[in-house]
Design a protein around this motif. Structure first.
Motif, PDB file in Angstrom:
ATOM      1  N   VAL A  75      36.727  45.402  47.072  1.00  0.00           N
ATOM      2  CA  VAL A  75      37.274  44.938  46.462  1.00  0.00           C
ATOM      3  C   VAL A  75      37.884  43.287  46.796  1.00  0.00           C
ATOM      4  O   VAL A  75      39.128  43.799  47.714  1.00  0.00           O
ATOM      5  CB  VAL A  75      38.040  44.645  45.169  1.00  0.00           C
ATOM      6  CG1 VAL A  75      38.321  43.333  43.887  1.00  0.00           C
ATOM      7  CG2 VAL A  75      37.935  45.786  44.233  1.00  0.00           C
ATOM      8  N   VAL A  76      37.192  42.063  47.014  1.00  0.00           N
ATOM      9  CA  VAL A  76      37.784  41.254  47.937  1.00  0.00           C
ATOM     10  C   VAL A  76      37.845  39.836  46.468  1.00  0.00           C
ATOM     11  O   VAL A  76      38.293  39.215  47.946  1.00  0.00           O
ATOM     12  CB  VAL A  76      36.800  40.708  49.530  1.00  0.00           C
ATOM     13  CG1 VAL A  76      36.394  41.540  49.933  1.00  0.00           C
ATOM     14  CG2 VAL A  76      35.110  39.970  48.264  1.00  0.00           C
ATOM     15  N   ALA A  77      37.495  39.797  45.909  1.00  0.00           N
ATOM     16  CA  ALA A  77      38.159  39.309  45.172  1.00  0.00           C
ATOM     17  C   ALA A  77      38.321  38.989  43.411  1.00  0.00           C
ATOM     18  O   ALA A  77      37.864  39.430  43.600  1.00  0.00           O
ATOM     19  CB  ALA A  77      37.576  37.574  45.398  1.00  0.00           C
ATOM     20  N   TYR A  78      39.463  38.603  42.644  1.00  0.00           N
ATOM     21  CA  TYR A  78      39.378  39.061  41.570  1.00  0.00           C
ATOM     22  C   TYR A  78      39.947  37.748  40.692  1.00  0.00           C
ATOM     23  O   TYR A  78      40.583  36.736  40.779  1.00  0.00           O
ATOM     24  CB  TYR A  78      40.735  40.488  41.952  1.00  0.00           C
ATOM     25  CG  TYR A  78      41.213  40.441  40.669  1.00  0.00           C
ATOM     26  CD1 TYR A  78      40.906  41.657  39.362  1.00  0.00           C
ATOM     27  CD2 TYR A  78      41.711  39.546  39.390  1.00  0.00           C
ATOM     28  CE1 TYR A  78      41.068  41.981  38.112  1.00  0.00           C
ATOM     29  CE2 TYR A  78      42.766  39.657  38.619  1.00  0.00           C
ATOM     30  CZ  TYR A  78      42.153  40.705  37.890  1.00  0.00           C
ATOM     31  OH  TYR A  78      42.826  41.520  36.639  1.00  0.00           O
ATOM     32  N   SER A  79      39.726  38.053  39.260  1.00  0.00           N
ATOM     33  CA  SER A  79      39.975  37.157  38.544  1.00  0.00           C
ATOM     34  C   SER A  79      40.145  37.800  37.048  1.00  0.00           C
ATOM     35  O   SER A  79      39.007  38.854  36.924  1.00  0.00           O
ATOM     36  CB  SER A  79      39.195  35.316  37.694  1.00  0.00           C
ATOM     37  OG  SER A  79      39.750  34.973  36.922  1.00  0.00           O
ATOM     38  N   GLY A 115      42.912  33.692  34.997  1.00  0.00           N
ATOM     39  CA  GLY A 115      44.483  33.944  35.241  1.00  0.00           C
ATOM     40  C   GLY A 115      44.596  35.094  37.163  1.00  0.00           C
ATOM     41  O   GLY A 115      43.717  36.105  37.142  1.00  0.00           O
ATOM     42  N   ARG A 116      45.288  35.603  37.381  1.00  0.00           N
ATOM     43  CA  ARG A 116      45.609  36.074  38.821  1.00  0.00           C
ATOM     44  C   ARG A 116      44.588  35.617  39.887  1.00  0.00           C
ATOM     45  O   ARG A 116      44.179  36.918  40.262  1.00  0.00           O
ATOM     46  CB  ARG A 116      45.621  37.516  38.742  1.00  0.00           C
ATOM     47  CG  ARG A 116      47.289  38.067  37.863  1.00  0.00           C
ATOM     48  CD  ARG A 116      48.696  38.060  38.826  1.00  0.00           C
ATOM     49  NE  ARG A 116      49.211  38.517  38.020  1.00  0.00           N
ATOM     50  CZ  ARG A 116      50.159  38.460  37.398  1.00  0.00           C
ATOM     51  NH1 ARG A 116      50.485  36.981  36.703  1.00  0.00           N
ATOM     52  NH2 ARG A 116      51.861  39.284  37.114  1.00  0.00           N
ATOM     53  N   THR A 117      44.216  34.774  39.720  1.00  0.00           N
ATOM     54  CA  THR A 117      42.230  34.760  40.692  1.00  0.00           C
ATOM     55  C   THR A 117      42.976  35.114  42.284  1.00  0.00           C
ATOM     56  O   THR A 117      44.002  33.897  42.421  1.00  0.00           O
ATOM     57  CB  THR A 117      41.722  33.116  40.050  1.00  0.00           C
ATOM     58  OG1 THR A 117      41.950  33.609  38.883  1.00  0.00           O
ATOM     59  CG2 THR A 117      40.847  33.607  41.017  1.00  0.00           C
ATOM     60  N   CYS A 118      42.664  35.312  43.106  1.00  0.00           N
ATOM     61  CA  CYS A 118      42.858  35.159  44.544  1.00  0.00           C
ATOM     62  C   CYS A 118      41.722  35.902  44.987  1.00  0.00           C
ATOM     63  O   CYS A 118      40.843  36.475  44.607  1.00  0.00           O
ATOM     64  CB  CYS A 118      44.131  36.075  44.763  1.00  0.00           C
ATOM     65  SG  CYS A 118      43.524  38.436  43.704  1.00  0.00           S
TER      66      CYS A 118
END
Length: 250
Positions: A75-79, A115-118
């Protein structure tokens, strides 16, 4: 949650794919990515029950959107996505803890909060962010969402001058009309600053603005995460369709 199955994964040629997941392993990896980004880069002070992850009470009722490397499944990105229905049935929106939202909420409209996007530091060239936004835009269209809301974070790097410069730039170019503003619960100090913030806007926030998002007023000082959060609003009629179609073509 079953509605998420209708969304087709979006892929790009750099061996990445984006999809909403219920897989416990994917979600655990996302929590670890969040912890890594927020603690190591923002200097956040997280208080999770399990060490090495970022997890809070909002993670129990949401859609988890992940971008993964296809060859490694990392996992390299998330929202995180919370809809109006979820918010009403559970703990509300996360953003309500930082802002008074009365000025922008309309009970007749359907909302989604991101939210918590990274993004992992080795995937910030644009592809991962494009995939996130492609899936978010697709979600808005398929779920008949009227408005997207969320916090966009501006980290404190080398003190506060750069952060305040970004907010000064947003104030002159990207704020909503005065009738659509939120009130931050912990404001930032206002000081004179001659730095140009245009070129200091973080990549994620820059993508939000290109998509058509507006900033709903002054920033909230999130001391735990060591960031200034601004509230973004994207109304369906203001979506930059050319930008969205670029993502969806992926």
């Amino acid at each position: 949650m079953n509605q998420a199955a209708k969304l087709q994964p979006i892929t790009q040629e750099v061996s990445l794919s984006a999809h909403i997941t219920n897989d416990p392993m994917d979600i655990q990896s996302a929590f670890e990515l969040r912890h890594q980004v927020f603690t190591q880069e923002f200097g956040a002070e997280l208080h999770s029950e399990e060490p090495g992850i970022d997890k809070d009470e909002f993670d129990e009722y949401c859609y988890h959107l992940v971008v993964k490397e296809q060859h490694s499944q990392r996992v390299v990105a998330y929202s995180r996505i919370i809809t109006s229905d979820m918010a009403r049935q559970h703990n509300g929106f996360y953003t309500a803890g930082e802002f008074k939202l009365d000025g922008i909420m309309d009970e007749s409209k359907r909302y989604m909060e991101i939210g918590r996007t990274c993004v992992s530091d080795d995937h910030r060239s644009g592809s991962a962010i494009a995939l996130l936004w492609g899936q978010i835009g697709q979600f808005m269209l398929e779920h008949n969402i009227d408005c997207l809301i969320g916090c966009a974070s501006i980290p404190f790097i080398n003190g506060s001058r750069q952060t305040l410069a970004v907010i000064d730039y947003l104030r002159t170019k990207h704020f909503t009309d005065a009738s659509k503003r939120v009130i931050p619960k912990h404001t930032l100090p206002q000081v004179q600053n001659d730095m140009d913030g245009k070129h200091l806007v973080p990549a994620l926030l820059k993508a939000y603005l290109r998509m058509g998002c507006k900033v709903c007023g002054e920033a909230h000082w999130d001391k735990a995460f060591n960031v200034a959060d601004v509230m973004v609003l994207l109304e369906k009629e203001n979506i930059n369709m050319r930008y969205l179609k670029h993502f969806l073509r992926a």
